[in-house]
Enzyme design. Structure first.
Site: not given
Lengths: 360, 238
Positions: B28, B33, B46, B145
């Site tokens: 991301g 991840v 993560k 987000d």
């Protein structure tokens, strides 16, 4: 210059000459773009209205007068430099918006000189969105076919990508534009407006070392600068008390913080829509530190940040001609009577008909 | 121009939590991840790895804050019964969270998969999305987000939607005012418009579900109009 894809094949034996006129902010420019199998800028002169130290861009009076006086000589110079006669021009492209000039004075230079020239030469007039012009010039100049675009200037801060027949805004500022933030901070620390406040902040920042913590405003793919600016200005006012941060340190900290925010939201848009390349456009895109940070981020995703030439990043006439020639070649025709100017003209109002078939 | 670049000096390499055999699932904007196992359970790691483009001080502050914010928000979700990955281990020293692995398509992939053949499933997903956000906001949490990339659709036996899990709380916070909640919704509305074709209907579905589910939706939705007007004003100069 050569465009990799995105256009249905145009006739290579056909020659099209477009003249573009830009004057929506503090610069007035005229450019000529010719297509004869590929696109070339023949000439692209421009002039900047530099305001006195301590004052900002004034859209209504002084800038309008400046543009009015300069636009006719610029057109003559542009034609002479390009070796093009008026009757060789196939279409006249102008900035319909967004911009200050548009609303401020419809009788101002570029807004009326474009229809006048079109009438004189009996050719179509092509209205162009300012931001789309930046993007299309950037795509042609860098041969980046489908990048995520960060458009950063005195009036705009947007993260864009082509999706479903137009450039969609994935993220933008929720308050002031990044260029506006830098310019206002330049005034707060007494930097000159010549050649541009942003460049003077960049030069001062290169001498800064200590990082002053500043608020970091990111919401999803949106950014916010006004709180950060207020905070930085307050720090600037504390000088020159002992132990206070220097102007250079503050410029450095401001740049490091706001550029980190911009690169982060750009990366979030790339991750969200699965694209690898970035195109930086707009005046703030000339900043070498922002370019370096963006390139570093793009490398980490297996892509690249397209190196944007200063001549294309800053407002100019050729970029208006470039976006206009695309629309013209794909059949866009606007009746003269419908050619207006408007201050509000969002990037996603424009259907990018020349990119049809490149949808994903 | 290159001489103007004042690149921050690189900080010494920090220890990486990444183990051999981990499979990179996604990268991301701020984290990688990986698929892994924790206590024999299927999990994801993560890792908010170092971003070399930004100043080391900004970088380490952001990574620390966001790892903690995400762990706090996820713990709060678990407490309130909001479907989100459970935190198995938090390794804040190395900016890594070990989370329950939630299997399923992202909301975005789910919409693309079903929008033509089974529009009712998309409508169901959007309704649940709106409800999940309402529950989140009522509990005093904002996500920061919200996009269709940040929900996971867990499939039921018949191929429909069993449940909807919210992920990616790195920009989340525990304090929430009508302004924060409205900005949260605004981010979602904009993400829908930029990502999906029939965004208007999708947004209407999410908002209607939100209005119905939330105990007190009026202040937030009123505030949303103001936030939206603020955003639209932003198209002035070139």
């Amino acid at each position: 210059m050569f465009l990799v894809d995105n256009l249905p094949p145009l006739r290579a034996d056909e020659t099209v000459v477009a003249l573009g006129i830009e004057g929506s902010a503090n610069k007035v420019g005229v450019g000529i773009v010719r297509y004869d199998g590929e696109y070339a800028i023949l000439s692209n002169p421009r002039e900047t209205y530099v305001t006195p130290p301590g004052s900002g861009f004034r859209p209504r009076e002084t800038t309008a007068r400046h543009h009015q006086r300069r636009v006719a000589p610029l057109i003559a110079r542009c034609l002479a430099d390009a070796g093009v006669r008026g009757e060789d021009v196939d279409c006249v492209c102008y900035t319909r918006g967004s911009g200050a000039r548009a609303r401020a004075r419809v009788d101002a230079g570029p807004a009326t000189s474009a229809p006048a020239q079109a009438r004189l030469w009996r050719v179509p007039l092509v209205p162009v969105n300012h931001c789309v012009a930046h993007i299309e010039m950037g795509r042609v100049a860098t041969a980046a076919s489908d990048p995520v675009v960060l458009y950063v200037s005195g009036g705009n801060t947007q993260v864009l990508a082509y999706s479903g027949d137009r450039y969609r805004i994935f993220g933008e500022t929720v308050d002031i534009a990044v260029g506006n933030c830098l310019d206002r901070f330049a005034r707060a620390v007494g930097l000159s407006n010549d050649p541009s406040p942003g460049l003077n902040v960049e030069r001062a920042a290169a001498r800064g070392r200590a990082l002053v913590p500043l608020p970091y405003g990111v919401k999803g793919m949106d950014v916010s600068f006004s709180g950060l600016l207020t905070h930085a200005e307050a720090r600037a006012r504390r000088r020159p008390s002992p132990g206070a941060a220097t102007a250079e340190d503050l410029c450095f900290s401001l740049q490091e913080t706001i550029f980190a925010m911009l690169v982060e939201v750009t990366e979030r848009a790339m991750a969200h829509c699965g694209r690898k390349d970035v195109l930086l456009v707009g005046g703030v895109g000339c900043n070498a530190r922002l370019q370096a940070m963006m390139a570093d981020m793009a490398r980490g995703r297996g892509g690249a940040c397209c190196k944007m030439d200063q001549r294309y990043c800053i407002d100019n006439g050729a970029m208006i001609a470039q976006a206009g020639i695309f629309a013209y070649q794909h059949g866009a025709r606007t009746p003269l009577a419908a050619c207006d100017c408007t201050q509000r003209f969002r990037t996603d109002d424009v259907r990018a008909i020349w990119r049809k078939g490149t949808d994903r | 121009m290159a001489s103007l670049v004042a690149a921050p000096s690189p900080s010494p390499d920090e220890p990486s939590p990444v183990q051999p055999g981990w499979e990179l699932l996604s990268q991301g904007a701020e984290a990688r991840v990986y698929g892994c196992t924790v206590f024999g359970l299927p999990a994801v790691a993560k890792h908010r790895f170092r971003k070399t483009y930004r100043h080391p001080e900004i970088d380490s502050k952001l990574r620390k804050e966001r790892t903690l914010a995400e762990a706090r928000c996820l713990a709060k979700c678990a407490e309130l019964g909001i479907r989100a990955p459970a935190v198995l281990v938090a390794d804040t020293a190395r900016h890594a969270l070990y989370l329950e692995r939630v299997a399923g398509l992202t909301g975005k992939a789910y919409v693309d998969e079903h929008r033509w053949k089974r529009p009712a499933r998309v409508a169901d997903m959007l309704r649940r999305f709106g409800e999940a956000v309402a529950v989140l906001h009522d509990a005093g949490l904002t996500h920061g987000d919200l996009t269709t990339s940040n929900v996971i659709c867990e499939a039921a036996a018949d191929g429909g939607l069993e449940s909807l899990a919210l992920i990616d709380f790195g920009l989340g916070s525990l304090s929430s005012t009508p302004e924060d909640k409205a900005v949260d919704l605004y981010v979602l509305e904009r993400a829908l418009i930029s990502t999906h074709r029939d965004a208007d209907e999708m947004w209407d579905a999410v908002r209607d579900a939100y209005r119905e589910k939330s105990a007190d939706p009026a202040p937030t939705l009123t505030r949303l109009d103001a936030v939206r007007a603020r955003g639209r004003k932003r198209e002035c100069f070139g």
